[in-house]
Scaffold this motif. Sequence first.
Motif, PDB file in Angstrom:
ATOM      1  N   PRO A 152      -0.299  -5.468  20.657  1.00  0.00           N
ATOM      2  CA  PRO A 152      -0.822  -5.533  21.976  1.00  0.00           C
ATOM      3  C   PRO A 152      -0.106  -6.683  22.629  1.00  0.00           C
ATOM      4  O   PRO A 152       0.320  -7.697  21.958  1.00  0.00           O
ATOM      5  CB  PRO A 152      -2.340  -5.879  21.679  1.00  0.00           C
ATOM      6  N   MET A 153      -0.007  -6.543  23.796  1.00  0.00           N
ATOM      7  CA  MET A 153       0.889  -7.652  24.890  1.00  0.00           C
ATOM      8  C   MET A 153      -0.229  -8.632  25.337  1.00  0.00           C
ATOM      9  O   MET A 153       0.465  -9.777  25.653  1.00  0.00           O
ATOM     10  CB  MET A 153       1.792  -6.874  25.937  1.00  0.00           C
ATOM     11  N   MET A 154      -1.385  -8.407  25.666  1.00  0.00           N
ATOM     12  CA  MET A 154      -2.342  -9.165  26.375  1.00  0.00           C
ATOM     13  C   MET A 154      -3.212 -10.091  25.305  1.00  0.00           C
ATOM     14  O   MET A 154      -3.408 -11.139  25.346  1.00  0.00           O
ATOM     15  CB  MET A 154      -2.970  -8.606  27.346  1.00  0.00           C
ATOM     16  N   HIS A 155      -3.623  -9.472  24.353  1.00  0.00           N
ATOM     17  CA  HIS A 155      -4.571 -10.068  23.484  1.00  0.00           C
ATOM     18  C   HIS A 155      -3.739  -9.996  22.206  1.00  0.00           C
ATOM     19  O   HIS A 155      -3.761  -9.318  21.187  1.00  0.00           O
ATOM     20  CB  HIS A 155      -5.689  -9.192  23.351  1.00  0.00           C
ATOM     21  N   THR A 156      -3.233 -11.331  21.873  1.00  0.00           N
ATOM     22  CA  THR A 156      -2.349 -11.637  20.704  1.00  0.00           C
ATOM     23  C   THR A 156      -3.080 -11.859  19.422  1.00  0.00           C
ATOM     24  O   THR A 156      -2.542 -12.042  18.420  1.00  0.00           O
ATOM     25  CB  THR A 156      -1.413 -12.679  21.291  1.00  0.00           C
ATOM     26  N   ASP A 157      -4.387 -11.951  19.497  1.00  0.00           N
ATOM     27  CA  ASP A 157      -5.140 -11.978  18.336  1.00  0.00           C
ATOM     28  C   ASP A 157      -5.460 -10.935  17.234  1.00  0.00           C
ATOM     29  O   ASP A 157      -5.756 -11.013  16.266  1.00  0.00           O
ATOM     30  CB  ASP A 157      -6.708 -12.485  18.651  1.00  0.00           C
ATOM     31  N   CYS A 158      -4.930  -9.890  17.666  1.00  0.00           N
ATOM     32  CA  CYS A 158      -4.767  -8.478  16.936  1.00  0.00           C
ATOM     33  C   CYS A 158      -3.328  -8.482  16.174  1.00  0.00           C
ATOM     34  O   CYS A 158      -2.548  -8.418  17.022  1.00  0.00           O
ATOM     35  CB  CYS A 158      -5.013  -7.601  17.817  1.00  0.00           C
ATOM     36  N   THR A 159      -3.256  -8.490  14.886  1.00  0.00           N
ATOM     37  CA  THR A 159      -2.193  -8.357  14.259  1.00  0.00           C
ATOM     38  C   THR A 159      -1.905  -7.051  13.579  1.00  0.00           C
ATOM     39  O   THR A 159      -0.943  -6.924  12.887  1.00  0.00           O
ATOM     40  CB  THR A 159      -2.070  -9.684  13.316  1.00  0.00           C
ATOM     41  N   ALA A 160      -2.982  -6.064  13.559  1.00  0.00           N
ATOM     42  CA  ALA A 160      -2.712  -4.905  13.265  1.00  0.00           C
ATOM     43  C   ALA A 160      -1.882  -3.815  14.225  1.00  0.00           C
ATOM     44  O   ALA A 160      -2.377  -3.814  15.382  1.00  0.00           O
ATOM     45  CB  ALA A 160      -3.765  -4.369  12.754  1.00  0.00           C
ATOM     46  N   PRO A 161      -0.567  -3.308  13.950  1.00  0.00           N
ATOM     47  CA  PRO A 161       0.036  -2.548  14.737  1.00  0.00           C
ATOM     48  C   PRO A 161      -0.580  -1.170  14.958  1.00  0.00           C
ATOM     49  O   PRO A 161      -1.405  -0.669  14.113  1.00  0.00           O
ATOM     50  CB  PRO A 161       1.342  -2.168  14.048  1.00  0.00           C
ATOM     51  N   TYR A 162      -0.640  -0.797  16.268  1.00  0.00           N
ATOM     52  CA  TYR A 162      -0.963   0.417  16.656  1.00  0.00           C
ATOM     53  C   TYR A 162       0.050   1.553  16.607  1.00  0.00           C
ATOM     54  O   TYR A 162       1.228   1.312  16.982  1.00  0.00           O
ATOM     55  CB  TYR A 162      -1.550   0.343  18.221  1.00  0.00           C
ATOM     56  N   GLY A 163      -0.058   2.524  15.845  1.00  0.00           N
ATOM     57  CA  GLY A 163       0.781   3.769  15.800  1.00  0.00           C
ATOM     58  C   GLY A 163       0.792   4.608  16.898  1.00  0.00           C
ATOM     59  O   GLY A 163       0.077   5.656  16.916  1.00  0.00           O
TER      60      GLY A 163
END
Length: 167
Positions: free
Chosen positions: A88-99
């Motif tokens: 994600p570009m705006m909420h960088t607390d997520c580190t799991a990629p979205y496929g």
Amino acid sequence: MVRFQLAFTLHEHPRANCLRPPARHNAGLLIVPTCQHSKMDLVQTGEVVEEEKDALLEKFMEFAKGVCNKATDRGHWADYIDPCSGLPMMHTDCTAPYGEVDGFSALLGYQTANAAGCKVLIHPCWGTSVYPATLFTKAPVNVLKKVIEEVESESIDTGYYQNFMSI
């Protein structure tokens, strides 16, 4: 000249599947997969193909940033995925990629293939001449439609919405 040529659909988050959007709580989450028809088969390699991918990435990023900023300004959570990293570009607390490819397959039933060790999307009309990218929001559908209209009206060259299907 048309600035953006994005086809997109809206989907409520499917609770019983493997998609991992960047929102912590998925209730009320809308998934907005977008497609851009590329000038060439993006499975190919070379400088011209990389330039096309870069141009399509820039168009998506401009569109998604505008939509997400306007949704956020109205008090609704929104984010978009960097198709290159899956993050994600705006909420960088997520580190799991979205496929992206998995998302299109799950939401729209698009076929996939393997090319040089990478999973690629096969659009039903455009084949592998497609650039997929996704944004997410918790804005209600009517707010999302209004935000998209505003982003379009602020663009010098408009007309990037080819397919809008509501849920």
